[in-house]
Design a protein around this motif. Structure first.
Motif, PDB file in Angstrom:
ATOM      1  N   LEU A  91       0.551  -1.127  -0.056  1.00  0.00           N
ATOM      2  CA  LEU A  91       0.109   0.409  -0.396  1.00  0.00           C
ATOM      3  C   LEU A  91       0.829   0.690  -0.165  1.00  0.00           C
ATOM      4  O   LEU A  91       0.341   2.277  -0.896  1.00  0.00           O
ATOM      5  CB  LEU A  91      -1.160   0.115   1.071  1.00  0.00           C
ATOM      6  N   ALA A  92       1.755   1.448   0.707  1.00  0.00           N
ATOM      7  CA  ALA A  92       3.077   2.183   0.666  1.00  0.00           C
ATOM      8  C   ALA A  92       3.789   3.136  -0.593  1.00  0.00           C
ATOM      9  O   ALA A  92       3.653   3.684  -0.966  1.00  0.00           O
ATOM     10  CB  ALA A  92       4.126   2.360   1.593  1.00  0.00           C
ATOM     11  N   ILE A  93       4.023   1.172  -0.988  1.00  0.00           N
ATOM     12  CA  ILE A  93       4.337   1.644  -2.895  1.00  0.00           C
ATOM     13  C   ILE A  93       3.261   2.252  -3.499  1.00  0.00           C
ATOM     14  O   ILE A  93       3.667   2.855  -4.530  1.00  0.00           O
ATOM     15  CB  ILE A  93       5.316  -0.114  -2.923  1.00  0.00           C
ATOM     16  N   ARG A  94       1.536   1.724  -3.458  1.00  0.00           N
ATOM     17  CA  ARG A  94       1.442   2.037  -4.229  1.00  0.00           C
ATOM     18  C   ARG A  94       0.826   4.155  -4.241  1.00  0.00           C
ATOM     19  O   ARG A  94       0.613   4.211  -5.444  1.00  0.00           O
ATOM     20  CB  ARG A  94      -0.453   2.238  -3.465  1.00  0.00           C
ATOM     21  N   ARG A  95       1.284   4.368  -3.661  1.00  0.00           N
ATOM     22  CA  ARG A  95       1.249   6.090  -3.577  1.00  0.00           C
ATOM     23  C   ARG A  95       2.309   6.804  -4.483  1.00  0.00           C
ATOM     24  O   ARG A  95       1.924   7.534  -4.972  1.00  0.00           O
ATOM     25  CB  ARG A  95       1.236   6.183  -1.982  1.00  0.00           C
ATOM     26  N   SER A  96       3.246   5.691  -4.413  1.00  0.00           N
ATOM     27  CA  SER A  96       4.631   6.539  -5.647  1.00  0.00           C
ATOM     28  C   SER A  96       4.603   5.251  -6.606  1.00  0.00           C
ATOM     29  O   SER A  96       5.518   5.766  -7.479  1.00  0.00           O
ATOM     30  CB  SER A  96       5.831   6.594  -4.893  1.00  0.00           C
ATOM     31  N   CYS A  97       4.324   4.416  -7.061  1.00  0.00           N
ATOM     32  CA  CYS A  97       4.254   3.982  -7.951  1.00  0.00           C
ATOM     33  C   CYS A  97       3.397   4.309  -9.680  1.00  0.00           C
ATOM     34  O   CYS A  97       1.780   3.880  -9.826  1.00  0.00           O
ATOM     35  CB  CYS A  97       3.456   2.420  -7.745  1.00  0.00           C
ATOM     36  N   ASP A  98       4.221   4.742 -10.225  1.00  0.00           N
ATOM     37  CA  ASP A  98       3.238   4.882 -11.428  1.00  0.00           C
ATOM     38  C   ASP A  98       3.119   4.488 -12.385  1.00  0.00           C
ATOM     39  O   ASP A  98       2.503   4.074 -13.606  1.00  0.00           O
ATOM     40  CB  ASP A  98       4.381   6.547 -12.437  1.00  0.00           C
ATOM     41  N   ARG A  99       2.720   3.023 -12.309  1.00  0.00           N
ATOM     42  CA  ARG A  99       2.415   1.904 -13.433  1.00  0.00           C
ATOM     43  C   ARG A  99       1.605   0.884 -12.815  1.00  0.00           C
ATOM     44  O   ARG A  99       1.519   0.790 -11.153  1.00  0.00           O
ATOM     45  CB  ARG A  99       3.830   0.909 -13.719  1.00  0.00           C
ATOM     46  N   ALA A 100       0.994   0.244 -13.786  1.00  0.00           N
ATOM     47  CA  ALA A 100       0.480  -1.053 -13.644  1.00  0.00           C
ATOM     48  C   ALA A 100       0.390  -2.022 -12.134  1.00  0.00           C
ATOM     49  O   ALA A 100       1.683  -2.189 -11.741  1.00  0.00           O
ATOM     50  CB  ALA A 100      -0.363  -2.073 -13.906  1.00  0.00           C
ATOM     51  N   LEU A 101      -0.168  -2.131 -10.893  1.00  0.00           N
ATOM     52  CA  LEU A 101       0.789  -3.390  -9.707  1.00  0.00           C
ATOM     53  C   LEU A 101      -0.134  -4.346  -9.537  1.00  0.00           C
ATOM     54  O   LEU A 101      -1.380  -4.104  -9.982  1.00  0.00           O
ATOM     55  CB  LEU A 101       0.647  -1.919  -8.753  1.00  0.00           C
ATOM     56  N   VAL A 102       0.309  -5.098  -9.632  1.00  0.00           N
ATOM     57  CA  VAL A 102      -0.621  -6.739  -9.063  1.00  0.00           C
ATOM     58  C   VAL A 102      -0.076  -7.027  -7.809  1.00  0.00           C
ATOM     59  O   VAL A 102       0.921  -7.335  -8.575  1.00  0.00           O
ATOM     60  CB  VAL A 102      -0.543  -7.605 -10.320  1.00  0.00           C
ATOM     61  N   LEU A 103      -1.097  -7.914  -7.089  1.00  0.00           N
ATOM     62  CA  LEU A 103      -0.656  -8.815  -6.385  1.00  0.00           C
ATOM     63  C   LEU A 103      -1.202  -9.951  -6.796  1.00  0.00           C
ATOM     64  O   LEU A 103      -2.177 -10.219  -7.537  1.00  0.00           O
ATOM     65  CB  LEU A 103      -1.590  -8.275  -5.049  1.00  0.00           C
ATOM     66  N   ASP A 104      -0.106 -10.685  -6.117  1.00  0.00           N
ATOM     67  CA  ASP A 104      -0.616 -12.488  -6.200  1.00  0.00           C
ATOM     68  C   ASP A 104      -0.245 -13.075  -4.255  1.00  0.00           C
ATOM     69  O   ASP A 104      -1.912 -13.208  -4.088  1.00  0.00           O
ATOM     70  CB  ASP A 104       1.053 -13.028  -7.076  1.00  0.00           C
ATOM     71  N   GLU A 105       1.236 -13.026  -3.893  1.00  0.00           N
ATOM     72  CA  GLU A 105       0.122 -14.295  -2.732  1.00  0.00           C
ATOM     73  C   GLU A 105      -0.164 -13.174  -1.772  1.00  0.00           C
ATOM     74  O   GLU A 105      -0.983 -13.792  -1.033  1.00  0.00           O
ATOM     75  CB  GLU A 105       1.772 -13.897  -2.160  1.00  0.00           C
ATOM     76  N   THR A 106      -0.462 -11.834  -2.151  1.00  0.00           N
ATOM     77  CA  THR A 106      -1.407 -10.996  -0.681  1.00  0.00           C
ATOM     78  C   THR A 106      -3.083 -11.402  -0.911  1.00  0.00           C
ATOM     79  O   THR A 106      -3.745 -11.271   0.077  1.00  0.00           O
ATOM     80  CB  THR A 106      -1.262  -9.417  -1.465  1.00  0.00           C
TER      81      THR A 106
END
Length: 368
Positions: free
Chosen positions: A228-243
């Motif tokens: 979630l902390a990374i999401r705020r500064s990530c400028d590309r698509a974010l996919v979660l798997d293990e979570t």
């Protein structure tokens, strides 16, 4: 459709391309698969499969699956195999957790229901949308030049989507991605998957250094809060798997605006039934969806490919052809692969024909 017999087999499935390595130096030589056959009183048998990737990838391991199935199987004899959700609730009542073991049983119930009704899994789970699903191939961690060579090999085999395993030293991972990106056509879709091995600092360094490259970031950190902390500064698509291991965490991720897509693994979430629930929640929120598993051969591939085929085509990310990762087979199945897509086998249930003689003697069997 009374359950009259449950039979359990084991199959060792060596990897075709040798040792599979992922983050943290973890590796495996193949899948230790457990196959479950559930037979009705009329003599029809449905099959399911579960194959954890070693004991390091998920909280799962092959001997644990077999022990859990041995505890669950006797309690299902005499039940109606078509009452799949009821039987899932029974399994959850009898044994808390251990979804990877329940997955093989649940899969076999769907196969048996499909064979009895004459309907395919795709039809039973919502109706097929199109005829094929996109494929990706995973690039296990090696030296950058070795990963680039393997990427070229997979492109030559027809794959158009690649998953670059990262999650070790950030500088080396940057070199890995640079090498792969330079080795493949510009329209090749790349996912960078850290399997939750980075912290926020490493992830931010990687994002900054690779800002000029086109890729999707997959599961950079282990914990929900770090991602979630990374999401705020990530400028590309974010996919979660293990979570994404259940409906509660998916609903939370949607509410927090955390994900652009999810990867659903049948064994992690407990089987086709629970994977379908997650899939349908994701569809409702217009998320991109991958459906696959932790390992297996034809039986397992047919299950997750069938469920993905009934996912709206516009929301399908991709899946894997695990039956082509290994040197043995556990069923006859008409998988057709062309132009980076796979057509699941037709026919009722999973659409596979299992020859149990290839497994040898059953590990155990329960019958009325």
């Amino acid at each position: 459709m009374t359950i009259s017999r449950i039979t359990v087999y084991r199959q060792w499935q060596p990897f075709r391309d040798g040792t599979y390595r992922c983050s943290g130096g973890r590796s495996a030589e193949g899948f230790d698969s457990t196959i479950v056959g559930i037979t009705s009183a009329k003599g029809v048998t449905g099959y399911g499969e579960t194959a954890p990737l070693g004991s390091f990838y998920d909280p799962a391991f092959a001997e644990g699956a077999r022990a859990a199935i041995g505890q669950l199987a006797p309690t299902l004899l005499g039940a109606d195999a078509a009452a799949i959700e009821t039987l899932n609730r029974r399994m959850d009542l009898i044994l808390k957790g251990h979804g990877y073991a329940k997955s093989a049983i649940d899969m076999a119930l769907w196969d048996l229901t499909g064979k009895t009704s004459g309907l395919s899994l795709a039809t039973l789970s919502g109706g097929g949308d199109g005829h094929s699903v996109p494929l990706y191939r995973s690039l296990a961690q090696e030296a950058p030049e070795a990963m680039a060579a393997r990427a070229r090999k997979y492109i030559a085999e027809g794959y158009r989507r690649l998953q670059v395993k990262v999650g070790l030293d950030v500088d080396e991972d940057i070199a890995r991605l640079d090498a792969v990106r330079a080795a493949v056509p510009s329209d090749t879709v790349l996912f960078c998957d850290a399997n939750g091995s980075w912290g926020t600092m490493e992830t931010r360094r990687f994002l900054t250094a690779t800002r000029n490259l086109d890729y999707v970031l997959e599961q950079p950190c282990e914990s929900y809060e770090e991602n979630l902390a990374i999401r705020r500064s990530c400028d590309r698509a974010l996919v979660l798997d293990e979570t994404i291991d259940g409906a509660d965490v998916l609903l939370r991720a949607i509410a927090d605006g955390l994900v652009d897509g999810i990867t659903i693994k049948l064994a992690r979430v407990g089987g086709v039934t629970k994977a379908k629930l997650l899939r349908d929640i994701a569809i409702a929120r217009n998320l991109r969806i991958t459906i696959e598993d932790t390992g297996g051969a034809q039986i397992d591939t047919a299950a997750y490919a069938g469920l993905l085929l009934s996912t709206p085509e516009g929301l399908r990310q991709h899946t894997v052809d695990f039956h082509n990762w290994v040197t043995v087979s556990n069923a006859r199945a008409d998988f057709r692969i062309a132009n980076g897509h796979m057509t699941p086998p037709g026919g009722p249930g999973l659409g596979v024909e299992v020859d149990t003689t290839v497994f040898g003697r059953p590990l155990f069997e329960y019958a009325l």
